[in-house]
Every structure is written in structure tokens, then in C-alpha cells.
Design a protein around this motif. Sequence first.
Motif, PDB file in Angstrom:
ATOM      1  N   ARG A   1       0.831  -1.217   0.000  1.00 10.37           N
ATOM      2  CA  ARG A   1       0.000   0.000   0.000  1.00 10.37           C
ATOM      3  C   ARG A   1       0.852   1.247   0.000  1.00 10.37           C
ATOM      4  O   ARG A   1       0.494   2.259  -0.584  1.00 10.37           O
ATOM      5  CB  ARG A   1      -0.900   0.020   1.238  1.00 10.37           C
ATOM      6  N   SER A   2       2.002   1.207   0.681  1.00 15.58           N
ATOM      7  CA  SER A   2       2.782   2.441   0.770  1.00 15.58           C
ATOM      8  C   SER A   2       3.646   2.690  -0.463  1.00 15.58           C
ATOM      9  O   SER A   2       4.029   3.825  -0.716  1.00 15.58           O
ATOM     10  CB  SER A   2       3.620   2.471   2.051  1.00 15.58           C
ATOM     11  N   THR A   3       3.948   1.623  -1.244  1.00 15.42           N
ATOM     12  CA  THR A   3       4.825   1.866  -2.403  1.00 15.42           C
ATOM     13  C   THR A   3       4.097   1.791  -3.750  1.00 15.42           C
ATOM     14  O   THR A   3       4.603   2.295  -4.743  1.00 15.42           O
ATOM     15  CB  THR A   3       5.996   0.848  -2.442  1.00 15.42           C
ATOM     16  N   GLN A   4       2.940   1.114  -3.789  1.00 14.85           N
ATOM     17  CA  GLN A   4       2.324   0.882  -5.096  1.00 14.85           C
ATOM     18  C   GLN A   4       1.043   1.685  -5.300  1.00 14.85           C
ATOM     19  O   GLN A   4       0.362   2.037  -4.352  1.00 14.85           O
ATOM     20  CB  GLN A   4       2.021  -0.615  -5.258  1.00 14.85           C
ATOM     21  N   ASP A   5       0.741   1.933  -6.566  1.00 16.09           N
ATOM     22  CA  ASP A   5      -0.457   2.696  -6.913  1.00 16.09           C
ATOM     23  C   ASP A   5      -1.644   1.741  -7.015  1.00 16.09           C
ATOM     24  O   ASP A   5      -1.869   1.104  -8.042  1.00 16.09           O
ATOM     25  CB  ASP A   5      -0.230   3.403  -8.257  1.00 16.09           C
ATOM     26  N   LEU A   6      -2.390   1.631  -5.916  1.00 18.97           N
ATOM     27  CA  LEU A   6      -3.508   0.679  -5.896  1.00 18.97           C
ATOM     28  C   LEU A   6      -4.847   1.387  -6.057  1.00 18.97           C
ATOM     29  O   LEU A   6      -5.895   0.771  -6.017  1.00 18.97           O
ATOM     30  CB  LEU A   6      -3.477  -0.138  -4.588  1.00 18.97           C
TER      31      LEU A   6
ATOM     32  N   SER B   1      16.216  -2.053 -10.519  1.00 19.33           N
ATOM     33  CA  SER B   1      14.772  -1.915 -10.367  1.00 19.33           C
ATOM     34  C   SER B   1      14.240  -1.116 -11.552  1.00 19.33           C
ATOM     35  O   SER B   1      14.700  -0.005 -11.815  1.00 19.33           O
ATOM     36  CB  SER B   1      14.478  -1.169  -9.066  1.00 19.33           C
ATOM     37  N   ALA B   2      13.285  -1.715 -12.280  1.00 19.77           N
ATOM     38  CA  ALA B   2      12.719  -1.030 -13.445  1.00 19.77           C
ATOM     39  C   ALA B   2      12.070   0.281 -13.000  1.00 19.77           C
ATOM     40  O   ALA B   2      12.233   1.324 -13.657  1.00 19.77           O
ATOM     41  CB  ALA B   2      11.698  -1.938 -14.129  1.00 19.77           C
TER      42      ALA B   2
ATOM     43  N   ASP C   1      11.848   6.095 -13.152  1.00 14.02           N
ATOM     44  CA  ASP C   1      11.771   7.298 -12.313  1.00 14.02           C
ATOM     45  C   ASP C   1      12.949   8.240 -12.636  1.00 14.02           C
ATOM     46  O   ASP C   1      12.766   9.449 -12.857  1.00 14.02           O
ATOM     47  CB  ASP C   1      11.824   6.831 -10.842  1.00 14.02           C
ATOM     48  N   LEU C   2      14.147   7.661 -12.722  1.00 13.07           N
ATOM     49  CA  LEU C   2      15.347   8.474 -12.991  1.00 13.07           C
ATOM     50  C   LEU C   2      15.316   9.114 -14.391  1.00 13.07           C
ATOM     51  O   LEU C   2      16.037  10.073 -14.651  1.00 13.07           O
ATOM     52  CB  LEU C   2      16.625   7.639 -12.822  1.00 13.07           C
ATOM     53  N   CYS C   3      14.487   8.568 -15.267  1.00 12.91           N
ATOM     54  CA  CYS C   3      14.316   9.183 -16.600  1.00 12.91           C
ATOM     55  C   CYS C   3      13.319  10.340 -16.525  1.00 12.91           C
ATOM     56  O   CYS C   3      13.001  10.957 -17.550  1.00 12.91           O
ATOM     57  CB  CYS C   3      13.803   8.150 -17.606  1.00 12.91           C
TER      58      CYS C   3
ATOM     59  N   SER D   1       2.459   6.161 -13.307  1.00 14.24           N
ATOM     60  CA  SER D   1       2.012   6.519 -11.963  1.00 14.24           C
ATOM     61  C   SER D   1       3.032   7.414 -11.252  1.00 14.24           C
ATOM     62  O   SER D   1       4.238   7.218 -11.381  1.00 14.24           O
ATOM     63  CB  SER D   1       1.804   5.234 -11.156  1.00 14.24           C
ATOM     64  N   PHE D   2       2.525   8.365 -10.479  1.00 16.63           N
ATOM     65  CA  PHE D   2       3.411   9.205  -9.662  1.00 16.63           C
ATOM     66  C   PHE D   2       3.944   8.414  -8.473  1.00 16.63           C
ATOM     67  O   PHE D   2       4.997   8.702  -7.944  1.00 16.63           O
ATOM     68  CB  PHE D   2       2.655  10.441  -9.144  1.00 16.63           C
ATOM     69  N   LYS D   3       3.183   7.399  -8.064  1.00 14.17           N
ATOM     70  CA  LYS D   3       3.562   6.666  -6.847  1.00 14.17           C
ATOM     71  C   LYS D   3       4.641   5.614  -7.118  1.00 14.17           C
ATOM     72  O   LYS D   3       5.543   5.416  -6.326  1.00 14.17           O
ATOM     73  CB  LYS D   3       2.320   6.001  -6.248  1.00 14.17           C
ATOM     74  N   HIS D   4       4.526   4.928  -8.232  1.00  9.21           N
ATOM     75  CA  HIS D   4       5.501   3.890  -8.597  1.00  9.21           C
ATOM     76  C   HIS D   4       5.673   3.924 -10.113  1.00  9.21           C
ATOM     77  O   HIS D   4       4.733   3.653 -10.854  1.00  9.21           O
ATOM     78  CB  HIS D   4       5.003   2.515  -8.140  1.00  9.21           C
TER      79      HIS D   4
END
Length: 301
Positions: free
Chosen positions: A214-219, A235-236, A241-243, A256-259
Motif C-alpha cells: 500500500r505504501s509503495t504501489q499505486d492501488l 529496479s525497473a 523514475d530516474l528518466c 504513476s506518480f507513486k511507482h
Amino acid sequence: MNWPKHLKARVRQREPLKKHTSFRIGGPAKFFIEPHGLSSLKFLLSILKRYNVPPLLIGSGSNLLVNDKGVDAAVLHLSSPYFRRIVFKGGFLEAGAGVMLSRVISEAKRRGLSGAEFLAGIPGTVGGALAMNAGISEVHSSQLTVHSVGDLVGKVRIMDHNGNIRILDKKQIKFGYRKSSLAKYIILSARLRLVKKNKEEIENKIKGYIFRRRSTQDLKHYSAGCVFKNPEGESAGKLIDLCGLKGRGIGRAKVSFKHANFIINTGGATARDVLRLMSLIRKRVREKFNIDLEPEIKIWQ
Ligand code: EPU
């Protein structure tokens, strides 16, 4: 095509697959069929062969992108009570292919059986999870550990596409990162090996996995979970994200902004939107890191 009256199955024609995928994307299936049991499944395969209609298996549709035109195939859904049975024998749990993982976890917890907790929050069925060897990765004191459903398997009962049933021992099955040799068969049920443990300990482990998810993924949005496999030692999500691609959208599909390894359907996205966004992500990651991301989700073109 005339369906024999004595075929024990629910058959729907031109069934929109967006109703059966967590992405809420996908055109119609020529047929969408739920066989009642083993003999109807076997009979069904022979009919499909006679009419040259390929069968495609669907579980909970949580790792799947279906194209907008749909599929010229019979989509088989093992959702009848026969395929949703769970039986406990000693330290084993035998679950039908159509059983949701959440039920495996809760029934095991109720009996004080541990081992499957890491599957908590994965929105799949037993059949789907085995076909793609679903799992998680976690870091413990800078050591990456991967837990996959294949680790729990004792035996798996399958049907081949000629209707023959076999029981495969773990040694006869190859499990890899998000893949397994079972994908070429119709998985009927699996025997998972669990161990006795304190119920409270099991409950706490489950809570931990769900909290992390719940804290890391966009559910909160429609998605198919992680879109790309993690490249070896990487980690993909982190690479994307780094791009700087979080929030980048094409049509109604958005990173997603979250993951960053989640593509979300913001409402009315098409498979074309998602595929174009996936191409853009792969291009950017290739340019910046010289790494070719491989899709994790299944794509029915
Ligand atoms: N990260 C970022 N930005 C992001 C996302 C992640 O910097 O936008 C970083 C995180 O901070 C962390 C690292 O990347 O340092 C790994 O991220 P996370 O812990 O979220 O795990 P993951 O490797 O992205 C894997 C599985 C997930 C599984 C989780 C939880 C794959 C492709 N993904 O994700 O599985 O739920 O571990 O253990 O193997 C799925 O299969 O659909 C799926 C989501």
C-alpha cells in the motif's frame, strides 16, 4: 458455430475483456467460456480444436493487456466451484486454479499454516500465479531476496491441450523470474507446502506485506501492476523514475506518480495508449542506461 447442448459450460459471445482485466482495457473475446469441471473442459478443448478456435486462459486478468480489437479466440475462465476448491491435508494445501491468492492466505492463516504470506496483496489466482511464477523481491540488510510461488509448490495437476491430465512433481517444472514451464498447459490445481506457525506471527507477516504494498504501489487506479521485469540487479521502477517519466501520459494512460513501473488507466485508456507509453519508456531507458526493459505483463495482441 453451434455449441452442443450437453456441454456443461457458460458460453458468452463477444464478451468485452475490459470487464475481466484489472487495467479495464481490452476488446471482445470471440467466446468467453467457463467450463463446469474437468470433463466439460476436456470436451470443450476437442470442440475448439475441431473448429480451429485457439483457447486462451485468463485468471483474474491482473497482469494482462488485451488489444482494443479483442481476440479471435476462446478465452477460458476456470471460475466454477470445481476450480475454486481448497483442501487441506496435513501441511499441504491443495487449491484449484481459480482460487484467489487472498483466499489461500486467509485459509492458511486460519489453520496456522505459514509460507504463503508473501503473496498477500497480489490480486491473482492460483493458476495465473503459477503460470507466471508470481512473487516479490525484498531487500534485507542490503541483500535482495526473491520469493516466488514456485518455491511453495509440491505438485501441480495440469491438462494438456489434448485433454490429458497429468500430475507434475516440482522436479518436472521449471520456474524462472516471472515465468514457468506450466504456462504451456492448463493448470488445474496445485499442492502447496506450508509449515505450522503461530497465527499471530502469520497475521503480522501478512500485515507487513500489505503495508509495504500500500505504501509503495499505486492501488487506487486501474493498472496491471508492474509493467516491466526488473533487469538483473536493478529496479525497473527506479530506472523509469530516474528518466523523469513519472506522470508522463499518452492518451488516457499515464506513468504513476507513486511507482514508476505502474502504468495507470486514468479512465477510458486504450491498449494503444498503453503500448505507445511502454515504447516511450523503453526508448528513454535504453538511451539513458543502455538497458532494454522487458515487459512483465502478458500482451494479447
Ligand atoms: N523505486 C524508485 N522509484 C519508483 C519505484 C521504485 O526509485 O517509482 C525504487 C524503490 O525506492 C526501491 C526500488 O526501486 O529502492 C525497488 O522498488 P520496490 O520496492 O517498489 O520493488 P520493485 O522491484 O519495483 C518488485 C516486484 C513487485 C512486487 C514488489 C514488492 C517486479 C517487476 N516487481 O517491485 O511486483 O510487488 O517487488 O516486493 O519484480 C508485479 O509483479 O506486478 C509487481 C508489482
